[in-house]
Design an enzyme around this catalytic site. Structure first.
Site, mmCIF file in Angstrom:
data_model
loop_
_atom_site.group_PDB
_atom_site.id
_atom_site.type_symbol
_atom_site.label_atom_id
_atom_site.label_comp_id
_atom_site.label_asym_id
_atom_site.label_seq_id
_atom_site.Cartn_x
_atom_site.Cartn_y
_atom_site.Cartn_z
ATOM 1 C CD GLU A 85 -12.742 12.417 5.073
ATOM 2 O OE1 GLU A 85 -12.606 12.007 5.968
ATOM 3 O OE2 GLU A 85 -12.619 12.344 3.855
ATOM 4 N N GLY A 127 -9.350 10.883 1.490
ATOM 5 C CA GLY A 127 -8.287 11.581 0.916
ATOM 6 C C GLY A 127 -7.185 11.713 2.049
ATOM 7 C CG HIS A 170 -13.028 2.642 8.800
ATOM 8 N ND1 HIS A 170 -13.165 2.595 7.393
ATOM 9 C CD2 HIS A 170 -12.360 4.048 8.484
ATOM 10 C CE1 HIS A 170 -12.578 3.477 6.772
ATOM 11 N NE2 HIS A 170 -12.079 4.393 7.222
ATOM 12 C CG HIS A 188 -16.322 4.869 8.001
ATOM 13 N ND1 HIS A 188 -17.731 5.362 7.736
ATOM 14 C CD2 HIS A 188 -15.516 6.010 7.639
ATOM 15 C CE1 HIS A 188 -17.455 6.464 7.007
ATOM 16 N NE2 HIS A 188 -15.905 6.799 6.966
ATOM 17 N NE ARG A 246 -8.129 6.349 10.949
ATOM 18 C CZ ARG A 246 -8.592 6.799 9.677
ATOM 19 N NH1 ARG A 246 -8.133 7.613 8.806
ATOM 20 N NH2 ARG A 246 -9.939 6.324 9.365
ATOM 21 N NE ARG A 284 -14.133 8.368 10.337
ATOM 22 C CZ ARG A 284 -13.301 8.428 9.374
ATOM 23 N NH1 ARG A 284 -12.340 7.227 9.533
ATOM 24 N NH2 ARG A 284 -13.050 8.891 8.311
ATOM 25 N N GLY A 334 0.970 -1.226 0.198
ATOM 26 C CA GLY A 334 0.109 -0.034 0.001
ATOM 27 C C GLY A 334 0.912 1.376 -0.059
ATOM 28 C CB ALA A 350 -8.295 5.365 0.950
HETATM 29 C C1 SIN Z 1 -13.800 8.163 4.291
HETATM 30 O O1 SIN Z 1 -13.721 8.437 3.210
HETATM 31 O O2 SIN Z 1 -14.754 8.399 5.053
HETATM 32 C C2 SIN Z 1 -12.778 7.320 5.031
HETATM 33 C C3 SIN Z 1 -11.705 8.323 5.416
HETATM 34 C C4 SIN Z 1 -10.964 7.942 6.607
HETATM 35 O O3 SIN Z 1 -11.130 6.864 7.024
HETATM 36 O O4 SIN Z 1 -10.081 8.522 6.662
#
Ligand code: SIN
Length: 570
Positions: free
Chosen positions: A116, A48, A348, A241, A383, A287, A13, A45
């Site tokens: 995000e 980003g 996730h 997630h 995270r 999250r 990766g 992913a």
């Molecule tokens: C997402 O696109 O929701 C995942 C991105 C991440 O987990 O950092």
């Protein structure tokens, strides 16, 4: 057969490939990857990379957002390194050719930054909604152009080879000499001998029944590092997630948080939005809070899913910003421009991992780790979205600096490394047992070690995983090695580490929420949960090994190689 490489990289990766590009001028490089080189967590992913590239943003703001999400457990020096060095590493990607999405502003072109959960600014660089796939494509191209890098596809790491496993005494610190690797196509086990080894094997989402991760995420590097005596930290912090597509035919399909970043709202079945009850940032709360809110609403309503609604945005915007999501949802009969998407939380990302220093080195000399397999201290107890690709880039770069210094000082091991020997191991008679065990582990993790935990559930999970580990260990040592068996053993090891870590943390912090200890404990801020293989062979494992030895009578060489240092599974 021995294969020698100055640098051995396990995983292909962003962490493994970016490291390869940085070290390839300094020695021979072998990359092993268990499927095809493009298959990695990176590939999936969507969101980003978070980095400070906008005039309206600062490293200090990124720092604050990261430690706020991390809930008191981030290592602040590591966070500072990542937020300040991150933009430079993103420039590496741009220079390699990653076409991050851009937009026109005042007649100039600038990065189109997404937002995000937990971010106080728009700072997510993306390539539409296929960021990981584009990065992976470019990195693979660059690596392929480089004749000094050899990629071994369809090769899976069985175990790391270390000085202690080889029975070397009088060494103050263990040393990594490479790895035993199964060539899945031929069934042969190869010995890779290296001066420096990087683990870049990603995560272990497949430990859970429901996950956004691809099938390869079985914690292979993490389990191998644990068995080799590496320190493993903070594995109780599993990030769920909030929005995985809920559809009978969809397997592991993530609906990116970027959709909420563009205004999508989480709703109940009757259309009621609910996030305002849980956090002032509503749908863009960190999250852990969003996933727990969904879990609470589902428990209250008895429904199977909640709904993510972006249908109030223009259809043309949705199609151009999220072309992949739009197409994929449509293939399941869901038009996200006009109807809400059914979603559920799913495992996730693992915030813990193999503990590393600020240059990605582990407690085993010559063994580095980068990406999801590692625990650098960046994520703490939770995270921040889109910080993971950034972490991988920053620490692969730093690991490259230290590896290059080491490779010049180090020779290949002088000790003879015995080839892998299957002894009299037999083909597995009952293959279905593997899938039964696998299923049992994933279900027990989902049911007992999920978003909301209790002592009772964790203890139940602990009792069951010990039984399963014993069973799996027994036929692991009696059977001819296969990739399924390696993965099953790794999943069992990682599940055990997660449960043991969760049992140890007697508070609720970040992603670890337990009804029995609902509060944070001040003195536990900054205290990592560290798990290490115990320095004795347990009575249980001794019994397993002697039974297996008795069955595998004439040539128990797989045991003799490992029994000197093989310790109890957690
Ligand atoms: C997402 O696109 O929701 C995942 C991105 C991440 O987990 O950092």
């Amino acid at each position: 057969m021995d294969i020698k490489a100055d640098f051995l990289i396990i995983g292909s990766g962003i962490a493994g490939l970016s490291y390869a590009l940085k070290i390839c001028a300094y020695g021979s490089v072998a990359i092993i990857t268990k499927k095809d080189k493009k298959e990695s967590n990176t590939n999936y992913a969507q969101g980003g990379i978070a980095a400070v590239v906008d005039a309206d943003d600062t490293p200090d703001l990124h720092f604050i957002d990261t430690i706020t999400a991390g809930d008191g457990l981030c290592k602040t020096d590591i966070v500072r390194i990542v937020v300040t060095e991150g933009p430079e590493r993103v420039r590496d990607l741009v220079n390699w050719g990653v076409p991050f999405s851009r937009r026109k502003k005042n007649k100039t072109s600038e990065f189109d930054l997404g937002r995000e959960g937990g971010h106080s600014r728009r700072r997510i660089l993306h390539v539409k909604d296929l960021t990981g796939q584009e990065i992976e494509k470019i990195l693979v191209q660059k690596v392929n152009e480089n004749p000094g890098i050899k990629i071994y596809e369809d090769h899976i790491c069985i175990d790391l080879i270390t000085a202690k496993k080889l029975g070397q005494k009088n060494i103050s610190k263990n040393i990594c000499y490479g790895a035993y690797v199964l060539d899945r196509a031929t069934g042969k086990v190869l010995t890779f001998v290296s001066k420096v080894t990087l683990l870049a094997t990603g995560g272990a989402g497949k430990t859970y029944l429901y996950t956004t991760n691809p099938d390869i995420s079985t914690g292979d590097g993490l389990a191998a590092a644990y068995r080799a005596g590496a320190r493993i930290a903070n594995m109780e912090f599993i990030q769920f997630h909030p929005t995985c597509l809920y559809h009978a035919d969809a397997k592991n399909f993530l609906i990116s948080e970027a959709v909420r970043g563009e205004g999508a709202i989480l709703r109940l079945r009757d259309g009621t939005p609910f996030m305002a009850k849980y956090h002032e940032l509503k749908d863009l709360a960190p999250r852990d809070i969003v996933a727990r809110a969904i879990d609470a609403e589902l428990k209250k309503s008895g429904d199977n899913c909640v709904y993510l609604d972006i249908s109030h945005r223009r259809s043309s915007f949705i199609k151009s910003r999220f072309p992949n999501l739009y197409k994929k949802c449509l293939s399941f009969g869901l038009d996200m421009t006009s109807q809400p998407i059914p979603v559920v939380p799913a495992a996730h990302y693992i915030c813990g991992g193999v503990l590393t220093d600020d240059y990605g080195e582990t407690n085993i000399t010559g063994l580095f780790a980068s990406g999801e397999v590692a625990c650098t201290g960046l994520h703490g107890a939770n995270r921040l979205a889109s910080n993971s690709l950034l972490e991988a880039l920053v620490f692969s770069h730093r690991a490259a600096i230290k590896s290059i210094q080491q490779v010049h000082r180090r020779n290949y091991p002088k000790v003879a490394i015995p080839p892998w020997d299957s002894g009299n191991a037999l083909d597995i008679e009952d293959l279905v047992v593997i899938s039964h065990n696998w299923d049992e582990i994933r279900r027990l993790m989902w049911n007992y070690v999920g978003i909301v935990r209790t002592n009772k559930r964790l203890e139940r999970a602990w009792a069951r995983i010990q039984m399963l580990q014993k069973e799996i260990t027994e036929y692991y040592w009696n059977s001819i090695i296969t990739s399924d068996l390696i993965e099953l053993r790794n999943i069992a090891t990682v599940a055990g580490i997660i449960i043991a870590s969760a049992l140890r943390r007697k508070e609720s912090r970040g992603l670890h929420y337990t009804i029995d200890y609902p509060k944070k404990v001040a003195r536990l801020a900054q205290v990592d949960t560290i798990i290490k293989v115990r320095p004795r062979i347990s009575a249980v494992l001794n019994r397993v090994i002697s039974t297996a030895k008795a069955r595998n009578k004439s040539k128990p060489s797989r045991f003799s190689l490992f029994s000197t240092v093989r310790k109890e599974e957690v």
